[in-house]
Design an enzyme around this catalytic site. Structure first.
Site, PDB file in Angstrom:
ATOM      1  N   SER A  20      22.024  10.319 120.008  1.00 46.15           N
ATOM      2  CA  SER A  20      22.676  11.256 119.763  1.00 46.15           C
ATOM      3  C   SER A  20      23.175  12.018 120.765  1.00 46.15           C
ATOM      4  O   SER A  20      22.505  11.965 121.851  1.00 46.15           O
ATOM      5  CB  SER A  20      21.728  12.052 118.752  1.00 46.15           C
ATOM      6  N   TYR A  77      13.567  15.656 116.493  1.00 50.87           N
ATOM      7  CA  TYR A  77      14.877  14.845 116.837  1.00 50.87           C
ATOM      8  C   TYR A  77      15.228  14.665 118.145  1.00 50.87           C
ATOM      9  O   TYR A  77      15.458  13.754 118.596  1.00 50.87           O
ATOM     10  CB  TYR A  77      15.884  15.433 115.898  1.00 50.87           C
TER      11      TYR A  77
HETATM   12  P1  NAD Z   1      21.902   7.945 107.027  1.00 57.21           P
HETATM   13  O1  NAD Z   1      20.934   8.904 106.327  1.00 57.21           O
HETATM   14  O2  NAD Z   1      23.405   8.092 106.301  1.00 57.21           O
HETATM   15  O3  NAD Z   1      21.359   6.646 107.294  1.00 57.21           O
HETATM   16  C1  NAD Z   1      20.003   6.204 107.772  1.00 57.21           C
HETATM   17  C2  NAD Z   1      19.767   4.900 107.399  1.00 57.21           C
HETATM   18  O4  NAD Z   1      18.538   4.698 107.931  1.00 57.21           O
HETATM   19  C3  NAD Z   1      19.618   4.668 105.925  1.00 57.21           C
HETATM   20  O5  NAD Z   1      20.180   3.250 105.983  1.00 57.21           O
HETATM   21  C4  NAD Z   1      18.200   4.811 105.671  1.00 57.21           C
HETATM   22  O6  NAD Z   1      17.713   4.173 104.437  1.00 57.21           O
HETATM   23  C5  NAD Z   1      17.490   4.241 106.915  1.00 57.21           C
HETATM   24  N1  NAD Z   1      16.227   4.700 107.223  1.00 57.21           N
HETATM   25  C6  NAD Z   1      15.521   5.707 106.951  1.00 57.21           C
HETATM   26  N2  NAD Z   1      14.279   5.640 107.310  1.00 57.21           N
HETATM   27  C7  NAD Z   1      14.112   4.274 107.687  1.00 57.21           C
HETATM   28  C8  NAD Z   1      12.912   3.622 107.705  1.00 57.21           C
HETATM   29  N3  NAD Z   1      11.699   4.261 107.629  1.00 57.21           N
HETATM   30  N4  NAD Z   1      13.095   2.339 107.620  1.00 57.21           N
HETATM   31  C9  NAD Z   1      14.288   1.441 107.557  1.00 57.21           C
HETATM   32  N5  NAD Z   1      15.275   2.201 107.398  1.00 57.21           N
HETATM   33  C10 NAD Z   1      15.105   3.677 107.373  1.00 57.21           C
HETATM   34  O7  NAD Z   1      22.208   8.692 108.438  1.00 57.21           O
HETATM   35  P2  NAD Z   1      23.228   8.371 109.565  1.00 57.21           P
HETATM   36  O8  NAD Z   1      23.856   9.975 109.861  1.00 57.21           O
HETATM   37  O9  NAD Z   1      24.242   7.439 109.241  1.00 57.21           O
HETATM   38  O10 NAD Z   1      22.345   8.130 110.847  1.00 57.21           O
HETATM   39  C11 NAD Z   1      22.339   6.878 111.474  1.00 57.21           C
HETATM   40  C12 NAD Z   1      21.740   7.256 112.812  1.00 57.21           C
HETATM   41  O11 NAD Z   1      22.736   7.970 113.413  1.00 57.21           O
HETATM   42  C13 NAD Z   1      20.458   7.852 112.938  1.00 57.21           C
HETATM   43  O12 NAD Z   1      19.597   7.309 113.923  1.00 57.21           O
HETATM   44  C14 NAD Z   1      20.886   9.327 113.284  1.00 57.21           C
HETATM   45  O13 NAD Z   1      19.954  10.059 114.168  1.00 57.21           O
HETATM   46  C15 NAD Z   1      22.035   8.931 114.466  1.00 57.21           C
HETATM   47  N6  NAD Z   1      22.949   9.976 114.370  1.00 57.21           N
HETATM   48  C16 NAD Z   1      23.660  10.574 113.457  1.00 57.21           C
HETATM   49  C17 NAD Z   1      24.737  11.751 113.420  1.00 57.21           C
HETATM   50  C18 NAD Z   1      25.212  12.328 112.473  1.00 57.21           C
HETATM   51  O14 NAD Z   1      26.005  13.193 112.560  1.00 57.21           O
HETATM   52  N7  NAD Z   1      25.264  11.724 111.068  1.00 57.21           N
HETATM   53  C19 NAD Z   1      24.823  12.067 114.989  1.00 57.21           C
HETATM   54  C20 NAD Z   1      24.071  11.259 115.929  1.00 57.21           C
HETATM   55  C21 NAD Z   1      23.207  10.215 115.703  1.00 57.21           C
END
Ligand code: NAD
Length: 265
Positions: A147, A160
């Site tokens: 991130s 985080y």
């Molecule tokens: P999201 O909530 O849409 O998806 C998260 C996924 O992780 C889901 O499929 C969920 O079921 C799965 N998950 C959560 N806990 C789990 C566990 N214990 N075991 C297995 N699966 C698990 O979130 P997103 O926004 O798509 O985020 C995905 C990644 O991108 C994360 O690592 C997040 O930190 C990172 N990220 C997101 C953003 C953003 O703005 N959305 C920005 C930077 C980084």
């Protein structure tokens, strides 16, 4: 091992596993990998049918292998299970993650532990399990979704930010260990992407800051990004596809910001 040949899709014959691919960024990455010709193993919580159907639409082998990856032994078993289901593993994308927003002095201990477990330790456990076979076949791609918070901090996100900084350190250490092989380890650092995770955060930030959700989007979330636009999941997926390609074989131990200029200032 199979390699892409001219005229085939660029990742034809590659076998990829994406953690947390039932939703958001992980789902877009899984779709991108399948569109590029890879067989893909999905993982995550919630309804699996929409993800299986979206990723399966690209005509490659797609399997769902469930596991709670916040538990170390389950993460290592998950790698063994996906490797068996796909007949090998070439590309590992650690994407599963969660968020919780609170000041350090009010941060619940169990939330700290949960965020460190899934956002950081699961990357260690899946990498530990995947690296021996990647080394043995002398080809692999490990791509960890960190991130902008792997590079800079924001208030109320201590766990985080700590976890994502940790992902960059872990990835660099592993990249150096594997540097003489054709296994690369890199991180992608997105800014704000409009996914269910961010929608939850907007609601939490509104509570912590005593603001409306609309004000949080404009004055907190998009204020971090000079472009004032969300990043899309597909833009993150495109970077993962490039890092998965043979063209990226000289790139390891690196992190790639896709953050609308956030960390440029
Ligand atoms: P999201 O909530 O849409 O998806 C998260 C996924 O992780 C889901 O499929 C969920 O079921 C799965 N998950 C959560 N806990 C789990 C566990 N214990 N075991 C297995 N699966 C698990 O979130 P997103 O926004 O798509 O985020 C995905 C990644 O991108 C994360 O690592 C997040 O930190 C990172 N990220 C997101 C953003 C953003 O703005 N959305 C920005 C930077 C980084």
């Amino acid at each position: 091992m199979q390699h892409a040949s001219p005229g085939t899709r660029p990742l034809a014959g590659r076998r990829a596993a994406v953690t947390g691919s039932t939703s958001g960024i992980g789902l877009a990455i899984a779709e991108g990998l399948a569109r590029a010709g890879a067989d893909v193993a999905l993982n995550g919580f919630g309804d699996t049918a929409p993800a299986l159907s979206a990723v399966g639409a690209h005509g490659t082998k797609v399997v769902f292998v469930g596991a709670d990856l916040s538990k170390g032994p389950d993460s290592q078993k998950w790698v063994a299970d996906v490797t068996q289901a796909l007949g090998g593993l070439d590309i590992l994308v650690n994407n599963a993650g969660i968020q919780h927003v609170a000041a350090v002095e009010e941060f619940p201990d169990d939330k700290w532990d949960a965020i460190l477990a899934i956002n950081l330790s699961s990357n260690f456990h899946t990498m530990k399990a995947a690296i021996p076979a990647m080394k043995a076949q002398n080809w692999g791609r490990i791509i960890n979704i960190a991130s902008a918070h792997g590079l800079v901090a924001s208030p109320f996100k201590s766990a985080y930010v700590a976890a994502k900084h940790g992902v960059l350190g872990l990835s660099k250490a592993a990249a150096l260990e594997l540097a003489e092989t054709l296994v690369t380890v890199n991180t992608v650092c997105p800014g704000f992407v409009d996914t269910p995770l961010v929608r939850g955060q907007i609601a939490d930030q509104a509570k912590v800051r005593g603001m409306s959700e609309e004000r949080v989007i404009n004055e907190v979330i998009l204020a971090s990004q000079p472009t004032h636009r969300f990043i899309t999941s597909e833009q993150v997926a495109e970077m993962v596809l490039f890092l998965s390609s043979d063209a990226a074989s000289g790139i390891t131990g690196a992190s790639f910001s896709i953050d609308g200029g956030w960390t440029a200032r």
